[in-house]
Scaffold this active site. Structure first.
Site, PDB file in Angstrom:
ATOM      1  N   ASP A  49       0.829  -1.207   0.000  1.00 32.50           N
ATOM      2  CA  ASP A  49       0.000   0.000   0.000  1.00 32.50           C
ATOM      3  C   ASP A  49       0.870   1.267   0.000  1.00 32.50           C
ATOM      4  O   ASP A  49       2.047   1.221   0.344  1.00 32.50           O
ATOM      5  CB  ASP A  49      -0.854   0.061   1.276  1.00 32.50           C
ATOM      6  CG  ASP A  49      -1.949  -0.997   1.297  1.00 32.50           C
ATOM      7  OD1 ASP A  49      -1.983  -1.848   0.396  1.00 32.50           O
ATOM      8  OD2 ASP A  49      -2.769  -0.945   2.234  1.00 32.50           O
ATOM      9  N   ASP A  50       0.226   2.369  -0.318  1.00 28.71           N
ATOM     10  CA  ASP A  50       0.734   3.737  -0.109  1.00 28.71           C
ATOM     11  C   ASP A  50       1.710   4.253  -1.171  1.00 28.71           C
ATOM     12  O   ASP A  50       2.044   5.430  -1.163  1.00 28.71           O
ATOM     13  CB  ASP A  50       1.408   3.919   1.269  1.00 28.71           C
ATOM     14  CG  ASP A  50       0.422   3.793   2.422  1.00 28.71           C
ATOM     15  OD1 ASP A  50      -0.752   3.468   2.162  1.00 28.71           O
ATOM     16  OD2 ASP A  50       0.828   4.000   3.574  1.00 28.71           O
ATOM     17  N   HIS A 190       3.934  -2.128   3.000  1.00 32.46           N
ATOM     18  CA  HIS A 190       3.932  -0.778   2.414  1.00 32.46           C
ATOM     19  C   HIS A 190       5.254  -0.563   1.686  1.00 32.46           C
ATOM     20  O   HIS A 190       6.315  -0.780   2.293  1.00 32.46           O
ATOM     21  CB  HIS A 190       3.756   0.275   3.508  1.00 32.46           C
ATOM     22  CG  HIS A 190       2.467   0.105   4.269  1.00 32.46           C
ATOM     23  ND1 HIS A 190       2.310  -0.847   5.246  1.00 32.46           N
ATOM     24  CD2 HIS A 190       1.281   0.755   4.162  1.00 32.46           C
ATOM     25  CE1 HIS A 190       1.076  -0.774   5.722  1.00 32.46           C
ATOM     26  NE2 HIS A 190       0.428   0.186   5.091  1.00 32.46           N
TER      27      HIS A 190
HETATM   28 ZN   LIG Z   1      -2.389   3.061   3.425  1.00 33.75          ZN
END
Ligand SMILES: [Zn+2]
Length: 223
Positions: A49-50, A190
Protein backbone atom coordinates in the site's frame (compact mmCIF):
# COMPACT_ATOMS: atom_id res chain seq x y z
CA UNK A 1 -35.63 1.18 -11.29
CA UNK A 2 -32.35 0.84 -13.22
CA UNK A 3 -30.47 2.66 -10.47
CA UNK A 4 -31.98 0.38 -7.86
CA UNK A 5 -30.97 -2.64 -9.87
CA UNK A 6 -27.42 -1.33 -10.21
CA UNK A 7 -27.22 -0.62 -6.49
CA UNK A 8 -28.51 -4.08 -5.73
CA UNK A 9 -25.96 -5.60 -8.11
CA UNK A 10 -23.13 -3.63 -6.47
CA UNK A 11 -24.13 -4.79 -3.00
CA UNK A 12 -24.35 -8.38 -4.26
CA UNK A 13 -20.84 -8.12 -5.69
CA UNK A 14 -19.40 -6.70 -2.47
CA UNK A 15 -21.03 -9.38 -0.34
CA UNK A 16 -19.80 -12.08 -2.71
CA UNK A 17 -16.25 -10.71 -2.65
CA UNK A 18 -16.25 -10.62 1.15
CA UNK A 19 -17.55 -14.17 1.34
CA UNK A 20 -14.95 -15.39 -1.13
CA UNK A 21 -12.13 -13.83 0.88
CA UNK A 22 -13.44 -15.23 4.16
CA UNK A 23 -14.00 -18.63 2.59
CA UNK A 24 -10.59 -18.94 0.91
CA UNK A 25 -8.92 -20.70 3.80
CA UNK A 26 -11.79 -22.96 4.80
CA UNK A 27 -12.32 -24.08 1.22
CA UNK A 28 -8.70 -25.14 0.95
CA UNK A 29 -8.97 -26.92 4.27
CA UNK A 30 -12.06 -28.77 3.08
CA UNK A 31 -10.34 -29.82 -0.11
CA UNK A 32 -7.39 -31.13 1.83
CA UNK A 33 -9.36 -33.05 4.41
CA UNK A 34 -11.85 -34.59 2.00
CA UNK A 35 -9.08 -35.51 -0.40
CA UNK A 36 -11.21 -34.56 -3.39
CA UNK A 37 -8.46 -32.35 -4.79
CA UNK A 38 -4.75 -32.97 -5.04
CA UNK A 39 -2.74 -30.94 -2.52
CA UNK A 40 -1.67 -27.66 -4.03
CA UNK A 41 1.32 -25.69 -2.91
CA UNK A 42 0.48 -23.17 -0.20
CA UNK A 43 -0.09 -19.67 -1.55
CA UNK A 44 0.08 -16.11 -0.31
CA UNK A 45 -0.66 -12.73 -1.84
CA UNK A 46 1.84 -10.00 -1.02
CA UNK A 47 0.20 -6.58 -1.09
CA UNK A 48 1.87 -3.18 -0.93
CA UNK A 49 0.00 0.00 0.00
CA UNK A 50 0.73 3.74 -0.11
CA UNK A 51 3.16 3.82 -3.07
CA UNK A 52 4.58 4.28 -5.53
CA UNK A 53 7.61 5.69 -3.74
CA UNK A 54 11.33 6.18 -4.24
CA UNK A 55 11.80 2.59 -2.97
CA UNK A 56 9.34 0.89 -5.30
CA UNK A 57 11.78 0.38 -8.18
CA UNK A 58 14.17 -1.67 -6.06
CA UNK A 59 11.22 -3.75 -4.83
CA UNK A 60 10.12 -4.37 -8.43
CA UNK A 61 13.68 -5.38 -9.35
CA UNK A 62 13.83 -7.85 -6.46
CA UNK A 63 10.43 -9.36 -7.23
CA UNK A 64 11.31 -9.72 -10.92
CA UNK A 65 14.59 -11.50 -10.08
CA UNK A 66 12.58 -13.94 -7.98
CA UNK A 67 9.73 -14.39 -10.46
CA UNK A 68 7.18 -13.16 -7.91
CA UNK A 69 3.93 -11.31 -8.63
CA UNK A 70 2.37 -8.99 -6.06
CA UNK A 71 -0.43 -6.44 -5.73
CA UNK A 72 0.12 -2.69 -5.39
CA UNK A 73 -2.57 -0.36 -4.04
CA UNK A 74 -1.54 3.10 -5.19
CA UNK A 75 -2.17 6.54 -3.73
CA UNK A 76 -3.29 8.84 -6.50
CA UNK A 77 -1.21 11.73 -5.15
CA UNK A 78 2.01 9.67 -5.49
CA UNK A 79 1.52 8.79 -9.16
CA UNK A 80 2.61 11.97 -10.95
CA UNK A 81 6.28 11.74 -11.91
CA UNK A 82 6.37 8.00 -11.23
CA UNK A 83 4.49 6.84 -14.32
CA UNK A 84 7.46 4.71 -15.41
CA UNK A 85 7.30 2.73 -12.17
CA UNK A 86 3.63 1.96 -12.76
CA UNK A 87 4.32 0.93 -16.36
CA UNK A 88 7.01 -1.40 -15.00
CA UNK A 89 4.53 -2.89 -12.48
CA UNK A 90 2.15 -3.66 -15.30
CA UNK A 91 4.89 -5.07 -17.54
CA UNK A 92 6.04 -7.35 -14.70
CA UNK A 93 2.52 -8.76 -14.26
CA UNK A 94 1.66 -7.23 -10.90
CA UNK A 95 -1.92 -6.29 -10.09
CA UNK A 96 -2.53 -2.58 -9.63
CA UNK A 97 -5.29 -1.34 -7.34
CA UNK A 98 -6.63 1.87 -5.84
CA UNK A 99 -5.78 3.26 -2.36
CA UNK A 100 -7.61 6.61 -2.76
CA UNK A 101 -6.00 9.85 -3.92
CA UNK A 102 -5.06 11.42 -0.58
CA UNK A 103 -5.01 8.36 1.70
CA UNK A 104 -8.26 9.27 3.37
CA UNK A 105 -10.76 7.41 5.51
CA UNK A 106 -13.65 7.23 3.06
CA UNK A 107 -16.30 6.75 5.75
CA UNK A 108 -15.49 10.22 7.11
CA UNK A 109 -16.20 11.90 3.77
CA UNK A 110 -19.39 12.89 2.00
CA UNK A 111 -20.51 10.55 -0.77
CA UNK A 112 -19.34 13.01 -3.41
CA UNK A 113 -15.88 13.46 -1.83
CA UNK A 114 -15.45 9.72 -1.37
CA UNK A 115 -16.36 9.09 -4.98
CA UNK A 116 -13.88 11.76 -6.07
CA UNK A 117 -11.06 10.14 -4.05
CA UNK A 118 -11.67 6.77 -5.68
CA UNK A 119 -12.49 7.81 -9.22
CA UNK A 120 -9.59 10.31 -9.57
CA UNK A 121 -7.13 7.59 -8.55
CA UNK A 122 -8.64 5.04 -10.91
CA UNK A 123 -8.47 7.62 -13.70
CA UNK A 124 -4.79 8.35 -12.99
CA UNK A 125 -4.01 4.61 -13.14
CA UNK A 126 -6.08 4.20 -16.30
CA UNK A 127 -4.13 6.96 -18.05
CA UNK A 128 -0.95 4.92 -17.64
CA UNK A 129 -2.13 1.31 -17.85
CA UNK A 130 -5.26 1.52 -20.01
CA UNK A 131 -7.05 -0.55 -17.34
CA UNK A 132 -9.74 0.72 -15.01
CA UNK A 133 -8.95 -1.20 -11.83
CA UNK A 134 -11.78 -2.86 -9.91
CA UNK A 135 -9.72 -3.49 -6.79
CA UNK A 136 -9.44 -1.09 -3.90
CA UNK A 137 -7.81 -1.25 -0.51
CA UNK A 138 -9.64 1.38 1.49
CA UNK A 139 -7.24 3.24 3.82
CA UNK A 140 -7.67 2.10 7.45
CA UNK A 141 -9.77 -0.80 6.13
CA UNK A 142 -12.86 1.43 6.07
CA UNK A 143 -14.90 1.02 2.91
CA UNK A 144 -17.83 3.25 1.95
CA UNK A 145 -20.33 0.94 0.33
CA UNK A 146 -23.12 1.66 -2.06
CA UNK A 147 -21.67 4.52 -4.12
CA UNK A 148 -21.56 4.51 -7.88
CA UNK A 149 -17.81 4.55 -8.63
CA UNK A 150 -18.34 4.06 -12.42
CA UNK A 151 -17.04 0.52 -12.06
CA UNK A 152 -17.87 -2.05 -9.39
CA UNK A 153 -15.08 -1.78 -6.84
CA UNK A 154 -14.01 -4.85 -4.91
CA UNK A 155 -12.56 -3.95 -1.50
CA UNK A 156 -9.58 -6.10 -0.55
CA UNK A 157 -8.54 -6.18 3.09
CA UNK A 158 -5.81 -8.42 4.55
CA UNK A 159 -5.39 -11.45 6.79
CA UNK A 160 -1.82 -10.81 8.01
CA UNK A 161 -0.52 -7.40 9.06
CA UNK A 162 3.30 -7.18 8.89
CA UNK A 163 3.18 -3.92 10.93
CA UNK A 164 6.08 -2.78 8.73
CA UNK A 165 5.13 0.91 8.83
CA UNK A 166 5.12 0.79 12.63
CA UNK A 167 8.32 -1.11 13.42
CA UNK A 168 10.43 -0.17 10.36
CA UNK A 169 12.87 -2.85 11.48
CA UNK A 170 13.71 -5.55 8.94
CA UNK A 171 14.32 -8.56 11.27
CA UNK A 172 11.21 -7.68 13.30
CA UNK A 173 9.03 -7.42 10.19
CA UNK A 174 10.34 -10.69 8.74
CA UNK A 175 9.73 -12.43 12.06
CA UNK A 176 6.23 -10.96 12.39
CA UNK A 177 5.24 -12.46 9.04
CA UNK A 178 7.07 -15.78 9.32
CA UNK A 179 5.60 -16.62 12.72
CA UNK A 180 2.01 -16.09 11.52
CA UNK A 181 1.97 -16.96 7.84
CA UNK A 182 -0.45 -19.57 6.58
CA UNK A 183 -1.82 -20.84 3.30
CA UNK A 184 -4.23 -18.33 1.77
CA UNK A 185 -2.91 -15.27 3.57
CA UNK A 186 -3.16 -11.77 2.13
CA UNK A 187 -0.12 -10.00 3.61
CA UNK A 188 -0.22 -6.24 4.23
CA UNK A 189 2.99 -4.28 3.61
CA UNK A 190 3.93 -0.78 2.41
CA UNK A 191 6.44 0.01 -0.34
CA UNK A 192 7.32 3.44 1.03
CA UNK A 193 10.06 2.30 3.43
CA UNK A 194 13.48 0.84 2.65
CA UNK A 195 13.01 -1.63 5.53
CA UNK A 196 9.75 -2.87 4.01
CA UNK A 197 11.41 -3.54 0.67
CA UNK A 198 14.27 -5.45 2.33
CA UNK A 199 11.83 -7.39 4.51
CA UNK A 200 9.54 -8.28 1.62
CA UNK A 201 12.39 -9.79 -0.39
CA UNK A 202 13.65 -11.76 2.62
CA UNK A 203 10.11 -13.00 3.26
CA UNK A 204 9.83 -14.09 -0.37
CA UNK A 205 13.09 -16.06 -0.12
CA UNK A 206 12.03 -17.77 3.11
CA UNK A 207 8.52 -18.61 1.91
CA UNK A 208 9.88 -19.99 -1.35
CA UNK A 209 12.07 -22.35 0.67
CA UNK A 210 8.88 -23.54 2.36
CA UNK A 211 7.22 -24.18 -1.01
CA UNK A 212 4.92 -21.15 -1.08
CA UNK A 213 3.61 -19.72 -4.34
CA UNK A 214 2.88 -16.02 -4.79
CA UNK A 215 -0.31 -14.82 -6.42
CA UNK A 216 -2.05 -11.51 -6.98
CA UNK A 217 -5.18 -10.88 -4.90
CA UNK A 218 -7.57 -11.39 -7.82
CA UNK A 219 -6.36 -14.99 -8.05
CA UNK A 220 -6.77 -15.44 -4.32
CA UNK A 221 -10.37 -14.22 -4.12
CA UNK A 222 -11.77 -15.78 -7.31
CA UNK A 223 -10.32 -19.19 -6.60
ZN1 LIG B 1 -2.39 3.06 3.43
Amino acid sequence: MWRRFRLFFLIECLVLAALLIADARSKRFTQETTGTTAREDPRVALTFDDGPSEYTTSLLDGLRERGVKATFFLQGQCIEGREGIIRQMQEDGHLIGNHTFHHVQLTKLSDEQAKQEVVSTSNAIFKITGIYTAFIRPPFGEWKKGLDYNVTMIPVLWTLDSRDWYTQNTPVIVNEVMKQVDDGDIILMHDCFQTSVESALQIVDRLKEQGYEFVTVDEMIVE
